[in-house]
Write a protein that holds these residues in place. Structure first.
Motif, PDB file in Angstrom:
ATOM      1  N   SER A 112      -4.505   8.357  -3.688  1.00  0.00           N
ATOM      2  CA  SER A 112      -3.944   9.330  -2.761  1.00  0.00           C
ATOM      3  C   SER A 112      -3.696  10.666  -3.460  1.00  0.00           C
ATOM      4  O   SER A 112      -3.972  11.736  -2.905  1.00  0.00           O
ATOM      5  N   LEU A 113      -3.210  10.599  -4.702  1.00  0.00           N
ATOM      6  CA  LEU A 113      -2.929  11.835  -5.443  1.00  0.00           C
ATOM      7  C   LEU A 113      -4.211  12.554  -5.834  1.00  0.00           C
ATOM      8  O   LEU A 113      -4.258  13.782  -5.851  1.00  0.00           O
ATOM      9  N   VAL A 114      -5.267  11.788  -6.137  1.00  0.00           N
ATOM     10  CA  VAL A 114      -6.543  12.409  -6.473  1.00  0.00           C
ATOM     11  C   VAL A 114      -7.037  13.223  -5.273  1.00  0.00           C
ATOM     12  O   VAL A 114      -7.441  14.381  -5.397  1.00  0.00           O
ATOM     13  N   ASP A 147       0.850  -1.182   0.000  1.00  0.00           N
ATOM     14  CA  ASP A 147       0.000   0.000   0.000  1.00  0.00           C
ATOM     15  C   ASP A 147       0.890   1.238   0.000  1.00  0.00           C
ATOM     16  O   ASP A 147       1.629   1.465   0.952  1.00  0.00           O
ATOM     17  N   LEU A 148       0.826   2.011  -1.066  1.00  0.00           N
ATOM     18  CA  LEU A 148       1.639   3.231  -1.138  1.00  0.00           C
ATOM     19  C   LEU A 148       0.742   4.462  -1.154  1.00  0.00           C
ATOM     20  O   LEU A 148       1.052   5.467  -1.772  1.00  0.00           O
ATOM     21  N   GLY A 149      -0.382   4.367  -0.456  1.00  0.00           N
ATOM     22  CA  GLY A 149      -1.303   5.507  -0.435  1.00  0.00           C
ATOM     23  C   GLY A 149      -1.712   5.895   0.967  1.00  0.00           C
ATOM     24  O   GLY A 149      -2.767   6.474   1.162  1.00  0.00           O
ATOM     25  N   LYS A 150      -0.887   5.585   1.937  1.00  0.00           N
ATOM     26  CA  LYS A 150      -1.287   5.864   3.322  1.00  0.00           C
ATOM     27  C   LYS A 150      -1.361   7.361   3.618  1.00  0.00           C
ATOM     28  O   LYS A 150      -2.043   7.772   4.555  1.00  0.00           O
ATOM     29  N   ALA A 151      -0.671   8.178   2.811  1.00  0.00           N
ATOM     30  CA  ALA A 151      -0.666   9.617   3.083  1.00  0.00           C
ATOM     31  C   ALA A 151      -2.063  10.202   3.023  1.00  0.00           C
ATOM     32  O   ALA A 151      -2.361  11.176   3.709  1.00  0.00           O
ATOM     33  N   GLN A 152      -2.958   9.609   2.213  1.00  0.00           N
ATOM     34  CA  GLN A 152      -4.306  10.172   2.144  1.00  0.00           C
ATOM     35  C   GLN A 152      -5.000  10.088   3.495  1.00  0.00           C
ATOM     36  O   GLN A 152      -5.814  10.943   3.834  1.00  0.00           O
ATOM     37  N   TYR A 153      -4.675   9.085   4.297  1.00  0.00           N
ATOM     38  CA  TYR A 153      -5.314   8.956   5.604  1.00  0.00           C
ATOM     39  C   TYR A 153      -4.639   9.843   6.643  1.00  0.00           C
ATOM     40  O   TYR A 153      -5.282  10.307   7.573  1.00  0.00           O
ATOM     41  N   VAL A 154      -3.334  10.058   6.475  1.00  0.00           N
ATOM     42  CA  VAL A 154      -2.673  11.089   7.284  1.00  0.00           C
ATOM     43  C   VAL A 154      -3.406  12.405   7.043  1.00  0.00           C
ATOM     44  O   VAL A 154      -3.765  13.131   7.967  1.00  0.00           O
ATOM     45  N   GLY A 155      -3.671  12.668   5.767  1.00  0.00           N
ATOM     46  CA  GLY A 155      -4.350  13.900   5.374  1.00  0.00           C
ATOM     47  C   GLY A 155      -5.749  14.001   5.958  1.00  0.00           C
ATOM     48  O   GLY A 155      -6.102  15.019   6.545  1.00  0.00           O
ATOM     49  N   ILE A 156      -6.543  12.936   5.820  1.00  0.00           N
ATOM     50  CA  ILE A 156      -7.921  13.004   6.324  1.00  0.00           C
ATOM     51  C   ILE A 156      -7.911  13.232   7.831  1.00  0.00           C
ATOM     52  O   ILE A 156      -8.633  14.078   8.356  1.00  0.00           O
ATOM     53  N   LEU A 158       3.368  11.725  -1.951  1.00  0.00           N
ATOM     54  CA  LEU A 158       3.790  10.335  -2.123  1.00  0.00           C
ATOM     55  C   LEU A 158       4.950  10.000  -1.191  1.00  0.00           C
ATOM     56  O   LEU A 158       5.067   8.886  -0.692  1.00  0.00           O
ATOM     57  N   ASP A 159       5.810  10.990  -0.936  1.00  0.00           N
ATOM     58  CA  ASP A 159       6.970  10.743  -0.078  1.00  0.00           C
ATOM     59  C   ASP A 159       6.550  10.249   1.296  1.00  0.00           C
ATOM     60  O   ASP A 159       7.182   9.357   1.867  1.00  0.00           O
ATOM     61  N   ILE A 160       5.467  10.821   1.830  1.00  0.00           N
ATOM     62  CA  ILE A 160       4.991  10.385   3.143  1.00  0.00           C
ATOM     63  C   ILE A 160       4.516   8.932   3.068  1.00  0.00           C
ATOM     64  O   ILE A 160       4.871   8.100   3.907  1.00  0.00           O
ATOM     65  N   SER A 161       3.748   8.630   2.019  1.00  0.00           N
ATOM     66  CA  SER A 161       3.259   7.251   1.855  1.00  0.00           C
ATOM     67  C   SER A 161       4.403   6.264   1.806  1.00  0.00           C
ATOM     68  O   SER A 161       4.371   5.215   2.454  1.00  0.00           O
ATOM     69  N   VAL A 162       5.419   6.612   1.026  1.00  0.00           N
ATOM     70  CA  VAL A 162       6.523   5.677   0.861  1.00  0.00           C
ATOM     71  C   VAL A 162       7.332   5.600   2.145  1.00  0.00           C
ATOM     72  O   VAL A 162       7.777   4.520   2.548  1.00  0.00           O
ATOM     73  N   ASN A 188       0.559  23.226  11.374  1.00  0.00           N
ATOM     74  CA  ASN A 188       0.592  23.856  10.071  1.00  0.00           C
ATOM     75  C   ASN A 188       0.486  22.748   9.030  1.00  0.00           C
ATOM     76  O   ASN A 188       1.431  21.975   8.854  1.00  0.00           O
ATOM     77  N   ILE A 189      -0.645  22.647   8.391  1.00  0.00           N
ATOM     78  CA  ILE A 189      -0.764  21.545   7.438  1.00  0.00           C
ATOM     79  C   ILE A 189      -1.107  22.067   6.050  1.00  0.00           C
ATOM     80  O   ILE A 189      -1.867  23.007   5.891  1.00  0.00           O
ATOM     81  N   GLU A 190      -0.482  21.461   5.080  1.00  0.00           N
ATOM     82  CA  GLU A 190      -0.804  21.764   3.691  1.00  0.00           C
ATOM     83  C   GLU A 190      -0.738  20.466   2.906  1.00  0.00           C
ATOM     84  O   GLU A 190      -0.009  19.546   3.284  1.00  0.00           O
ATOM     85  N   PRO A 191      -1.497  20.379   1.822  1.00  0.00           N
ATOM     86  CA  PRO A 191      -1.573  19.106   1.086  1.00  0.00           C
ATOM     87  C   PRO A 191      -0.195  18.587   0.675  1.00  0.00           C
ATOM     88  O   PRO A 191       0.072  17.390   0.769  1.00  0.00           O
ATOM     89  N   GLU A 192       0.671  19.466   0.233  1.00  0.00           N
ATOM     90  CA  GLU A 192       1.974  19.038  -0.284  1.00  0.00           C
ATOM     91  C   GLU A 192       2.791  18.305   0.793  1.00  0.00           C
ATOM     92  O   GLU A 192       3.501  17.362   0.504  1.00  0.00           O
ATOM     93  N   ASP A 193       2.682  18.761   2.041  1.00  0.00           N
ATOM     94  CA  ASP A 193       3.465  18.122   3.103  1.00  0.00           C
ATOM     95  C   ASP A 193       2.809  16.868   3.647  1.00  0.00           C
ATOM     96  O   ASP A 193       3.467  15.854   3.850  1.00  0.00           O
TER      97      ASP A 193
END
Lengths: 306, 244, 336
Positions: free
Chosen positions: C131-133, C68-77, C254-258, C245-250
């Motif tokens: 995750s990118l979407v 799974d290389l999309g975990k960043a989307q859940y960090v984001g949510i 993908l780097d976070i997911s990986v 301080n949160i922004e989508p890029e951080d």
């Protein structure tokens, strides 16, 4: 008016798509031959772009003359990558392969950052730079894009003929279809894998050399193109070379979706359509397309393997 | 009737792998399924267990039509099987793997562990319990998968060439285990086997498959003397002799 | 309750490992009392956050073998839910964190159902795509601050605020995170001993066999994915309160997911301690490399060059990670 905007978007999409199909060509060959996904693919492209840029900057020659240099560098890089690194990854599980090539991506990307800095750089002068051509009566196309597209088609055709018509190309295909059987026929899997990496590396750096004519380069440019290439390869069928070409054109048009959206909103005159910030979603459609393609037709449009 | 296969047809592209196969397995029976290579034995198992969809025909299990059920639901109904080609790669040890089977009937870890230990003891595999499955040679792994299948507490057990690659002494041992599963644990068993010494010895009834059709059904002695069976095996007659 | 008994049962591990983990736990508890720099403290906080992320990933990725290389989307949510809830409606953290987990789990079911029809590489790339979407969407969505992101002003919420989780000193966050960390270990231990955990390991080994053993493979993966998601989302919420301080890029790149996948892989995917070891090695290495070589020597990117190279070496030499290396060493030692 609407039809002109639409024509403009589709022509731009097709021309970009021709370059994209060369970007994806190497990925699909490598995937086809050895079932490995190369995350550093976009970084190879970036290297090709920097090669084009630097060669034209330091020699004063036209950026198009950098293409052979880019091909040599890319082929060499692919060869070294295979023998020094990828060969070892193949022994491990898929997770190790994915993360290994991701490590390669980080390595190359940040090496470029260290060497060239993070700012956008683009080509300033060249035969094609700054000129434009009018085709189909009303469609203005920058010469850089048109030239890159024409050369991309030639490069693609050359590679395709190499794979289809030469003996060594056929050996490559045999390895892709069944490595065990190919080995019994006296084809060395290792050498074919290395060849796939050479072609893949050279192909994508040439694509980079073409792309840099109209696209600014920075160390982070790779990821977008890696994702575009993944989508093309998925759409065209993992491992299919002709598939990569047509899928490249389709994905090229998808990236011009905001232009098509503009054309539709002009045509309908609906106010709400103007308000959607479609340009921000330029590549979102590509990612969505990957997701949908994989669900609807996992083999892609021109499925070759599996 | 525990298992009833009725007019089963399976096509792979243009190739007909199974052609109107019908046969039945009664409760508490031990049936051998034999036939030359490529006769469709494993395909038949795959259809019964639900791993491949059937083209036409019906499969009834315990009075229920299971033709459309996915494999895991068939397993819940009491249908267990082993695989001919299987090589473990994970890090599960024999006890843990057997527990996976036991978890079909319970969610409690202690209970699953008890069932698994009991099963391993019954099958004489207790000394292996701490070994990683992937580190056991492939013939041995098949015995482990047999134990895992038994741990699901099935009504019927389909065994796909569990004795392949074993030496005569080990075959004797496996023979003992299979009869134990059948007689003492009371599990109906269907056996695909190339090792004739095994299948002819313990089967109560033998079904012969050739080119996707059932060509003979009967007691082991009847079957080996049947001209059609001998003809089907003619190309491989040496194997009949050799392995007996 | 068997679930609680399973969570607290470490008897199946070698005794040496249990003693060692007690020692590590003790060290983690007294760490803030030791005279370390604030930089070390910040690094330790990052370690705890990423260890929990990695543990979450390890359920589906390690035990289940689904890359799974999309975990960043859940960090984001998770991060966005708590931040938006705080800024817009002043909802305290302890309400918004479970809310974020619920939203994440819901989203994970929605995309998990189609995602798990895919396998191998196809699955891995599709997780990146989803995750990118989501990231693209957050970058234009004005309500959540679009590309600029959101900023929590400490002036508005005077620290220490236990309800909203706004602190000035890192030590508060440290102990809070340590609590989450221990909880995560116990939940992980429960998972390892649960029927689902066993089933998932069987799925990783061979899906066809798993089906024949009565396992609903698709559903088991979706459930585990939801569990992994809950871990990551909860930590994303804390993470947001910590960095403010949160922004989508951080938060969603993908780097976070990986990085999350890498923690588990480097330590050893599919083992209890793997993600913790991975985080303990990678996080300090990354931050000290950046501090020494990047900031002090002025070589931008050198930290990530070395970091990338180390990943390459590990992937090529020991795909089972440091834990695999240790087990190999142990195996050699105990062999006659």
């Amino acid at each position: 008016m609407a039809s002109e905007v639409l024509l403009q978007a589709i022509v731009a999409g097709l021309l970009f798509g021709m370059v994209l199909s060369v970007v994806a060509l190497g990925l699909t060959i490598i995937f086809g031959v050895m079932d490995i996904v190369n995350f550093a693919h976009g970084e190879f492209l970036m290297i090709g772009m920097y090669t084009g840029l630097l060669v034209s900057q330091y020699t004063g020659a036209d950026p198009l003359f950098a293409l052979p240099v880019a091909a040599v560098i890319g082929g060499l890089l692919g060869y070294l990558c295979y023998w020094l690194f990828v060969r070892l990854l193949l022994r491990g599980p898929m997770l190790a392969q994915l993360l290994g090539t991701f490590g390669l991506m980080l390595f190359l990307r940040n090496l470029a950052l260290l060497l060239f800095g993070s700012e956008d750089r683009s080509i300033q002068k060249g035969i094609l730079v700054g000129k434009s051509v009018v085709i189909f009566g009303s469609c203005v196309v920058p010469s850089t894009k048109l030239g890159a597209a024409v050369l991309a088609v030639l490069a693609f055709l050359g590679t395709y003929l190499f794979i289809e018509k030469t003996k060594i190309g056929k050996a490559l295909q045999a390895t892709a279809i069944n490595p065990h059987a190919a080995r019994f026929m006296g084809i060395s899997t290792d050498r074919m894998n290395a060849l796939a990496w050479v072609i893949g590396g050279a192909g994508v750096t040439v694509a980079g050399g073409l792309l840099v004519n109209f696209w600014a380069v920075n160390p982070y440019v790779g990821l977008l193109f890696t994702m575009l290439a993944f989508t093309i390869v998925a759409l065209g069928g993992f491992g299919s070379v002709p598939g990569a070409f047509f899928a490249g054109l389709i994905v090229g048009i998808i990236t011009e979706f905001p232009g098509i959206w503009d054309a539709i909103s002009l045509w309908t005159g609906w106010n709400w359509m103007y308000k959607v910030p479609m340009i921000s979603f330029k590549y979102t459609w590509v990612y969505l397309a990957y997701f949908l393609i994989m669900l609807i037709t996992p083999k892609g449009l021109f499925g070759w393997k599996r | 009737m525990l298992l009833k296969v009725d007019g089963l047809i399976k096509d792979f592209g243009g190739l007909r792998a199974l052609d109107s196969v019908s046969f039945e397995v009664r409760e508490h029976e031990l049936v051998g399924l034999i036939g030359p290579n490529g006769a469709g034995k494993t395909t038949l198992f795959n259809c019964i267990s639900g791993h491949v969809p059937v083209t036409k025909g019906k499969i009834l299990f315990d009075g229920k039509d299971i033709t459309e059920l996915p494999p895991h639901q068939r397993a819940k109904l009491g249908l267990a099987r082993t695989f001919q080609v299987y090589a473990a790669q994970g890090d599960l040890n024999v006890l843990e793997y057997t527990m996976v089977g036991a978890f079909l009937r319970t969610n409690g870890r202690t209970k699953a562990r008890d069932i698994a230990l009991e099963t391993l003891k019954e099958l004489d595999l207790l000394p292996w319990k701490e070994r990683k499955v992937s580190e056991i040679p492939v013939p041995g792994q098949k015995l482990v998968t047999m134990a895992v299948a038994v741990a699901t507490n099935p009504k019927i057990l389909l065994l796909d060439e569990v004795a392949a690659g074993l030496n005569p002494q080990e075959i004797g041992w496996v023979k003992g285990i299979i009869s134990h599963i059948h007689k003492d644990l009371g599990i109906t068993t269907v056996l695909i086997e190339h090792v004739m010494a095994l299948v002819m010895d313990i089967s109560e009834r033998v079904v012969v498959l050739d080119a996707g059709r059932v060509i003979k059904e009967g007691r082991p002695q009847e079957v080996v003397n049947d001209p059609a069976v001998i003809k089907a095996y003619l190309g491989e007659s040496f194997r009949l002799e050799e392995t007996r | 309750m068997e679930a609680i008994r399973n969570a607290l049962d470490f008897k199946d591990l070698p005794r040496s490992e249990v003693y060692l983990s007690w020692a590590v736990a003790l060290f983690l508890i007294i760490f803030p009392l030791l005279p370390f720099s604030s930089f070390a403290m910040a690094t330790m906080i990052q370690f705890l956050i990423f260890a929990v992320y990695g543990m979450g990933w390890n359920t589906i990725g390690g035990y289940g073998g689904q890359v799974d290389l999309g975990k960043a989307q859940y960090v984001g949510i998770g991060a966005y839910t708590t931040t938006v809830a705080l800024i817009r409606w002043d909802i305290p953290f302890w309400v918004s964190m479970p809310l974020g987990m619920a939203i994440s789990v819901l989203w994970s079911f929605m995309i998990g159902y189609p995602l798990f029809k895919l396998k191998g590489h196809y699955f891995a790339i599709a997780t990146i795509a989803t995750s990118l979407v989501l990231k693209d969407l957050f970058e234009v969505w004005g309500f959540v601050g679009a590309a600029r992101g959101l900023h929590i002003s400490p002036v508005k919420y005077p620290p220490p605020d236990f309800l909203r989780l706004i602190f000035k000193e890192d030590v508060y966050y440290y102990y809070l995170l340590l609590g989450f960390f221990f909880l995560a270990v116990f939940v992980m231990n429960w998972f390892r001993h649960s029927a689902l955990g066993y089933r998932l390991r069987c799925i990783k080994d061979n899906e066809e066999v798993a089906k024949a053993l009565g396992i609903n493979v698709h559903w088991a993966k979706i459930k585990t994915y939801a569990l992994a998601t809950a871990y990551v989302s909860a930590m994303g919420s804390v993470h947001a309160m910590y960095i403010k301080n949160i922004e989508p890029e951080d938060t969603m790149s993908l780097d976070i997911s990986v990085l999350i996948a890498l923690m588990a892989m480097l330590g050893g995917a599919g083992s209890l301690w793997g993600p913790i070891i991975g985080a303990a090695v990678l996080v300090p290495m990354k931050s000290y490399l950046k501090e020494w070589m990047g900031a002090k020597m002025g070589l931008i990117g050198i930290d990530l060059i070395i970091y990338g190279f180390i990943i390459m070496v590990i992937a090529a030499v020991e795909p089972k990670g440091l834990w695999g290396l240790y087990e190999r060493w142990k195996g050699k030692r105990s062999a006659p």
